[in-house]
Enzyme design. Structure first.
Site, PDB file in Angstrom:
ATOM      1  N   TYR A 155       3.403   5.886   3.815  1.00  0.00           N
ATOM      2  CA  TYR A 155       3.438   5.529   5.069  1.00  0.00           C
ATOM      3  C   TYR A 155       2.132   5.890   5.990  1.00  0.00           C
ATOM      4  O   TYR A 155       1.777   7.186   5.836  1.00  0.00           O
ATOM      5  CB  TYR A 155       4.572   5.941   6.125  1.00  0.00           C
ATOM      6  CG  TYR A 155       5.981   5.440   5.566  1.00  0.00           C
ATOM      7  CD1 TYR A 155       6.222   3.952   6.034  1.00  0.00           C
ATOM      8  CD2 TYR A 155       6.849   5.794   4.497  1.00  0.00           C
ATOM      9  CE1 TYR A 155       7.348   3.290   5.464  1.00  0.00           C
ATOM     10  CE2 TYR A 155       7.723   5.371   3.950  1.00  0.00           C
ATOM     11  CZ  TYR A 155       8.095   4.014   4.604  1.00  0.00           C
ATOM     12  OH  TYR A 155       9.297   3.398   4.036  1.00  0.00           O
ATOM     13  N   SER A 156       1.418   5.075   6.560  1.00  0.00           N
ATOM     14  CA  SER A 156      -0.049   5.257   7.305  1.00  0.00           C
ATOM     15  C   SER A 156       0.562   6.398   8.173  1.00  0.00           C
ATOM     16  O   SER A 156       1.570   5.900   9.141  1.00  0.00           O
ATOM     17  CB  SER A 156      -0.612   4.160   7.716  1.00  0.00           C
ATOM     18  OG  SER A 156      -0.873   3.329   6.752  1.00  0.00           O
TER      19      SER A 156
HETATM   20  P1  FAD Z   1      12.752  -0.732  -1.113  1.00  0.00           P
HETATM   21  O1  FAD Z   1      13.989  -0.053  -1.107  1.00  0.00           O
HETATM   22  O2  FAD Z   1      11.414  -0.008  -1.720  1.00  0.00           O
HETATM   23  O3  FAD Z   1      12.760  -2.237  -1.211  1.00  0.00           O
HETATM   24  C1  FAD Z   1      11.424  -3.161  -1.122  1.00  0.00           C
HETATM   25  C2  FAD Z   1      11.734  -4.320  -0.692  1.00  0.00           C
HETATM   26  O4  FAD Z   1      12.690  -5.287  -1.682  1.00  0.00           O
HETATM   27  C3  FAD Z   1      12.565  -4.304   0.793  1.00  0.00           C
HETATM   28  O5  FAD Z   1      12.091  -5.614   1.419  1.00  0.00           O
HETATM   29  C4  FAD Z   1      14.068  -4.882   0.300  1.00  0.00           C
HETATM   30  O6  FAD Z   1      14.668  -5.487   1.312  1.00  0.00           O
HETATM   31  C5  FAD Z   1      13.971  -5.588  -1.116  1.00  0.00           C
HETATM   32  N1  FAD Z   1      15.115  -5.609  -1.952  1.00  0.00           N
HETATM   33  C6  FAD Z   1      15.829  -4.471  -2.201  1.00  0.00           C
HETATM   34  N2  FAD Z   1      16.777  -4.704  -3.288  1.00  0.00           N
HETATM   35  C7  FAD Z   1      16.443  -6.015  -3.445  1.00  0.00           C
HETATM   36  C8  FAD Z   1      17.083  -6.749  -4.541  1.00  0.00           C
HETATM   37  N3  FAD Z   1      18.322  -6.498  -5.032  1.00  0.00           N
HETATM   38  N4  FAD Z   1      16.514  -8.103  -4.456  1.00  0.00           N
HETATM   39  C9  FAD Z   1      15.481  -8.548  -3.773  1.00  0.00           C
HETATM   40  N5  FAD Z   1      15.048  -7.733  -2.865  1.00  0.00           N
HETATM   41  C10 FAD Z   1      15.439  -6.328  -2.898  1.00  0.00           C
HETATM   42  N6  FAD Z   1       5.267   0.396   5.763  1.00  0.00           N
HETATM   43  C11 FAD Z   1       5.510   0.489   6.906  1.00  0.00           C
HETATM   44  O7  FAD Z   1       6.588   0.041   7.494  1.00  0.00           O
HETATM   45  N7  FAD Z   1       4.462   1.173   7.757  1.00  0.00           N
HETATM   46  C12 FAD Z   1       3.323   1.636   7.392  1.00  0.00           C
HETATM   47  O8  FAD Z   1       2.658   2.389   8.117  1.00  0.00           O
HETATM   48  C13 FAD Z   1       3.366   1.652   6.023  1.00  0.00           C
HETATM   49  N8  FAD Z   1       2.016   2.142   5.176  1.00  0.00           N
HETATM   50  C14 FAD Z   1       1.882   1.956   4.101  1.00  0.00           C
HETATM   51  C15 FAD Z   1       0.748   2.629   3.394  1.00  0.00           C
HETATM   52  C16 FAD Z   1       0.460   2.215   2.079  1.00  0.00           C
HETATM   53  C17 FAD Z   1      -0.775   2.991   1.546  1.00  0.00           C
HETATM   54  C18 FAD Z   1       1.650   1.620   1.517  1.00  0.00           C
HETATM   55  C19 FAD Z   1       1.015   1.340  -0.260  1.00  0.00           C
HETATM   56  C20 FAD Z   1       2.527   1.182   1.816  1.00  0.00           C
HETATM   57  C21 FAD Z   1       2.816   1.262   3.108  1.00  0.00           C
HETATM   58  N9  FAD Z   1       4.080   0.921   3.599  1.00  0.00           N
HETATM   59  C22 FAD Z   1       4.324   0.966   5.059  1.00  0.00           C
HETATM   60  C23 FAD Z   1       5.053   0.081   2.881  1.00  0.00           C
HETATM   61  C24 FAD Z   1       6.083   1.266   2.454  1.00  0.00           C
HETATM   62  O9  FAD Z   1       5.536   2.258   1.715  1.00  0.00           O
HETATM   63  C25 FAD Z   1       7.442   0.644   1.859  1.00  0.00           C
HETATM   64  O10 FAD Z   1       6.923   0.009   0.621  1.00  0.00           O
HETATM   65  C26 FAD Z   1       8.369  -0.127   2.829  1.00  0.00           C
HETATM   66  O11 FAD Z   1       8.800   0.553   3.833  1.00  0.00           O
HETATM   67  C27 FAD Z   1       9.598  -0.578   1.934  1.00  0.00           C
HETATM   68  O12 FAD Z   1      10.092   0.592   1.611  1.00  0.00           O
HETATM   69  P2  FAD Z   1      11.588   0.647   1.397  1.00  0.00           P
HETATM   70  O13 FAD Z   1      12.223   1.912   0.531  1.00  0.00           O
HETATM   71  O14 FAD Z   1      12.404   0.611   2.640  1.00  0.00           O
HETATM   72  O15 FAD Z   1      12.187  -0.692   0.407  1.00  0.00           O
END
Ligand code: FAD
Length: 378
Positions: A155-156
């Site tokens: 997360y940034s």
């Molecule tokens: P995850 O659990 O990893 O799931 C990813 C996606 O897949 C979700 O949309 C979820 O709904 C979907 N999913 C889950 N299960 C299934 C399934 N069975 N079938 C289909 N789809 C599915 N994010 C921010 O909000 N703010 C930031 O400032 C930010 N900065 C970032 C900076 C960098 C350098 C990077 C690389 C990423 C950044 N992100 C940011 C993104 C963040 O890292 C996450 O990727 C994001 O929050 C999603 O993670 P999660 O664990 O909630 O979702």
């Protein structure tokens, strides 16, 4: 305009001096995040009224003091000293256990989805610079590796190194809750909701959070030239690093960085309820009109000149002459947000370059070589 102009009392002046404690700063700031529908005067009244119950004379004095104060002082200034960027102080195998200070929804009722501003207390143990990211390891087991923790999500960081409490002990994140909608029914499927973003947006003050990092160098704010131009292009939560830059430029009093250049933010979101940190940015516009420009693209509310949805690339096109001139004169350009933003922007820049009789490929190579081009998309 020189940067000695006082900041508006709405966003900056109010937090400091209320009782001198950083915690009250957080509380006061949170009023402006949550009461999105209120105008600034109403917010000021609300806060003043709440405070006046206890400390009427202190508040009056503090507001008077504010009028003569240009920026918020920050501590500890040792955070300016290291020559090397802090990097990977905590790794996934040995993360730092930080604490949640606050979680606040910062979008209005008509915004699609939910975005939260999350303040994390790292007690000064995980220092970072503006533009870096933290890793977060959500609690629970990694479904792909039974017995192992979840993978790190990045997360940034949306604050400066001093954090929202100006004391170097917190970091703020801007997190969009990842929801999953079944493509056939269009209905939300909570079993597939994003693990880490939901953990963060559901967290309560005092909850523990495992963090890693800080990481990333590509979005560090180059500070050698305080008169430089910085063009920032963000979609949604991509605004996070830019909030950090802008607080450093316009909100904090830092002896080593007296910004007197141009910061130009382009922010693309769905509608006006989805705008992020709009009040903070609008106050800079008011106080530093010659040092700050702020253009918004509201895709579901505004139309571009062809009658289509208004995206950031349409705003870039609108100002392309100025942007190209600024780039030719050494401006830095930054892009942050969802990966999907880049193809549309690159196409627009290429088209504009061709209309100007320039080769976009050559220009891009040059911008990269000169370290003017900074991209962090996810
Ligand atoms: P995850 O659990 O990893 O799931 C990813 C996606 O897949 C979700 O949309 C979820 O709904 C979907 N999913 C889950 N299960 C299934 C399934 N069975 N079938 C289909 N789809 C599915 N994010 C921010 O909000 N703010 C930031 O400032 C930010 N900065 C970032 C900076 C960098 C350098 C990077 C690389 C990423 C950044 N992100 C940011 C993104 C963040 O890292 C996450 O990727 C994001 O929050 C999603 O993670 P999660 O664990 O909630 O979702």
């Amino acid at each position: 305009m020189a940067l000695s102009t006082p900041l508006s009392q709405m966003s900056v002046a109010l937090p400091i001096g209320i009782d001198g404690s950083s915690r009250s700063m957080i509380k006061v700031q949170s009023v402006s995040f949550t009461e999105k529908s209120c105008g600034p005067l109403l917010r000021l009244d609300t806060v003043s009224r709440k405070l006046s119950l206890k400390k009427r004379s202190t508040v009056c004095m503090s507001l008077q003091q504010q009028a003569s104060r240009s920026k918020v002082s920050v501590t500890p200034l040792e955070l300016e000293e290291p020559k090397e960027t802090p990097l990977n102080l905590y790794r996934p195998k040995e993360p730092y256990t930080a604490k949640i200070v606050s979680v606040e929804r910062i979008v209005g009722p008509q915004a699609p989805g939910e975005t939260c501003h999350i303040v994390i207390d790292h007690d000064g143990k995980v220092p970072y610079w503006e533009g870096q990211s933290y890793g977060v390891i959500p609690p629970g087991e990694n479904p792909k590796k039974p017995g192992a923790p979840h993978n790190v999500r990045l997360y940034s960081i949306a604050s400066t190194r001093y954090g929202d409490s100006f004391d170097g002990k917190t970091a703020s994140l801007c997190v969009r809750r990842a929801q999953y909608y079944d493509p056939e029914t269009g209905k939300e499927d909570p079993s597939k909701a994003g693990v880490c973003s939901n953990f963060l947006c559901n967290a309560k003050p005092g909850d523990k959070v495992q963090i890693t990092g800080p990481s990333g160098k590509v979005m560090l704010l180059p500070e050698e030239d305080p008169k430089a131009t910085h063009i920032m292009i963000a979609t949604g939560t991509g605004v996070a690093p830019f909030r950090g830059y802008l607080r450093r430029m316009f909100m904090e009093d830092v002896p080593t960085f007296k910004f007197d250049g141009l910061a130009w933010l382009f922010l693309g979101v769905a509608n006006s309820d989805s705008l992020l940190y709009d009040e903070e940015f609008s106050s800079y516009l008011k106080d530093y009109p010659e040092n700050f420009r702020y253009d918004k693209a509201l895709s579901r509310e505004e139309k571009n000149k062809k009658g289509g949805k208004m995206y950031v690339q349409d705003k870039i096109e609108e100002y392309s002459d100025e942007i190209f001139k600024l780039l030719d004169n050494g401006a830095h350009i930054y892009f942050c947000g969802l990966k999907g933003m880049m193809p549309g922007i690159q196409d627009t820049l290429k088209r504009v370059a061709e209309e100007r009789g320039e080769s976009w490929e050559q220009k891009l190579t040059q911008l990269r070589k000169n370290k003017q081009w900074h991209v962090e998309v996810y």
